[in-house]
Enzyme design. Structure first.
Site, mmCIF file in Angstrom:
data_model
loop_
_atom_site.group_PDB
_atom_site.id
_atom_site.type_symbol
_atom_site.label_atom_id
_atom_site.label_comp_id
_atom_site.label_asym_id
_atom_site.label_seq_id
_atom_site.Cartn_x
_atom_site.Cartn_y
_atom_site.Cartn_z
ATOM 1 C CB CYS A 81 -0.894 -0.027 1.241
ATOM 2 S SG CYS A 81 -1.945 1.421 1.398
ATOM 3 C CB CYS A 84 2.101 3.861 5.898
ATOM 4 S SG CYS A 84 0.609 4.210 6.833
ATOM 5 C CB CYS A 162 -6.759 1.740 6.757
ATOM 6 S SG CYS A 162 -5.562 3.079 6.899
ATOM 7 C CB CYS A 411 3.015 20.889 4.537
ATOM 8 S SG CYS A 411 2.700 21.747 2.996
#
Ligand code: SAH
Length: 454
Positions: A81, A84, A162, A411
């Site tokens: 996936c 992460c 999840c 960010c």
């Protein structure tokens, strides 16, 4: 002759570092290889998957010498996936790594070795923090699948769970997936542009517990509407809002233009500190509310407001920082490029009976010079730009008018370092940088910095 790295080569290499997107870096006679799922200090066997002139990519075959920080990822689909990047690294290790990432760019890009970068503020329990899940549905071999995408693809990794999203999102994702056929519905097929359910979007307001469920469908004519509402109500009995969003386009964009209320209210209400926010199906809202409070608390501390200051909140979104600061300032002026977000900001100011916050839609680099032209004066400037950092024109405006204090929320540490250097050259001094872990197990790190005019 120097060794040349070729596709499919199997090599044993030492991992030196992690990139900002969480891939390991190893060098073969000076040639960098990027390798997912490895950690600094490890010796690993890899297979080269792709080569360019200056660097290549490889995949992990075997860990020969593991890092003491390596752990078994708790999520069974972690290796496939793309959600992460760092579950194989202990949470302590992640925080150390993220601080190092920030330190490195401050030195390398910002040439700011004098600036302290504090230890990252992490979460006590870094799981189930996401308040919004956007879950794609599809069909594979006649079976409905749902989950998140593999890195850099549109291939869904089918999963029922999840562990960074809410329990409600887990339960809805699994139940709706397994009931879809029973309900006589098909998931959307991206290639054939057929089928009905494209995405399931689940939002939960952490402070109030209110839940909104949005079904994004290809057409408005959702058969079995009542049956689906019943399924949602069975899974989340006190659901606040069920919405239908229609997206009939062949596109990667999740939402379409039309949103219809199916059940309950069209908004949910959340709180950051004691400020309330109304969230609709498509509103932008911070996705880790617990850490948002930490982030904004840090911004407030760095702003050092006494109640007499006039403050700018540039790139204000739905005015979350503006409203958070308004209670401690004389006036706050928020600017944001998305007009809908400014509408939300104004509504949220009213909802909280805040009368000293003003909002204007437009590019910050245009609106802020106009404010100055009209004779306004500002004491503190808060910026929270997107990943590409502050617009050059905005930085020029700042250096012309020189507000006494700047609080920079970022960010992207690389563009933060770049912009801090520009501000330092123009007469500011960066006092501190505080990283905050908004997205545990991902490679992202958020920072707050403050600068003083010298
Ligand atoms: N401060 C907000 C949102 C920050 S995200 C919060 O904490 O929730 C960055 C925001 O900058 C986005 O809402 C984006 O729409 C906005 N933006 C991007 N370019 C802009 C520009 N040139 N001028 C003003 N806002 C911009």
């Amino acid at each position: 002759m120097a060794y040349t790295v070729n596709k499919n080569d199997r090599l044993t290499v030492s991992v030196e570092d992690l990139t900002h997107d969480g891939a390991g870096v190893a060098k073969v006679e000076g040639y960098p290889l990027f390798i997912p799922n490895v950690l600094p200090g490890e010796e690993v066997e890899v297979q080269v998957t792709k080569t360019n002139k200056k660097y290549g990519f490889a995949k992990l075959i075997d860990v020969k010498k593991a890092s003491p920080d390596r752990i078994e990822p708790p999520c069974p689909v972690f290796w496939d996936c793309g959600g992460c990047q760092l579950q194989h690294l202990s949470y302590e290790g992640q925080l150390v790594q993220k601080r190092k990432t920030v330190r490195d760019v401050m030195d390398r890009i910002g040439k700011l070795p004098h600036v302290p970068v504090h230890p990252v503020k992490g979460m006590d329990n870094p799981w189930r923090y996401r308040n919004k899940s956007q879950i794609p549905f599809s069909e594979r071999n006649g079976k409905t699948i749902a989950g998140f995408y593999e890195t850099r693809t549109h291939d869904i990794v089918d999963t029922d769970q999840c562990i960074i999203q809410t329990e409600e999102a887990d339960a809805l994702m699994a139940t709706i997936k397994h009931k879809l056929h029973e309900l006589g519905l098909h998931a959307y097929d991206e290639v054939k542009h057929r089928g009905m359910l494209r995405h399931l979007v689940v939002r939960k307001a952490r402070a109030t517990g209110e839940v909104m469920v949005v079904l994004v469908t290809r057409t408005k004519n959702l058969a079995q509407k009542e049956a689906i509402i019943d399924v949602v109500k069975t899974v989340v009995p006190d659901v606040t809002s069920i919405m239908l969003n229609v997206n009939s386009k062949k596109t990667n964009v999740i939402f379409g233009e039309e949103t219809i209320l199916l059940y309950g209210k069209p908004v949910i209400v959340d709180k950051i500190g004691d400020t309330q926010f109304e969230i609709s199906a498509r509103s932008f809202y911070q996705i880790n509310p617990e850490q948002t409070e930490v982030l904004y608390g840090q911004a407030l501390e760095y702003a050092q407001l006494t109640g007499d200051e006039t403050v700018i909140d540039a790139y204000c979104g739905i005015g979350t920082i503006s409203l958070f600061l308004a209670k401690q300032a004389k006036e706050v002026y928020g600017v944001e490029i998305v007009p809908q977000a400014i509408e939300d900001a104004k509504r949220n100011a009213e909802l909280n009976h805040i009368e000293n916050a003003y909002f204007e839609a437009g590019p910050a680099e245009v609106v802020i010079p106009n404010w100055y032209k009209s004779g306004k004066k500002f004491d503190v400037l808060v910026v929270d730009p997107p990943r590409k950092g502050c617009d050059e024109q905005l930085l020029n405006t700042i250096l012309t008018h020189k507000p006494g204090r700047i609080v920079y929320v970022s960010c992207n540490p690389a563009t933060l370092a770049r912009d801090l250097r520009i501000l330092e050259d123009g007469g500011y001094r960066t006092e501190e940088v505080q990283p905050v872990d908004m997205f545990p197990h991902s490679s992202h790190v958020e920072c707050v910095a403050w600068l003083r005019k010298i």
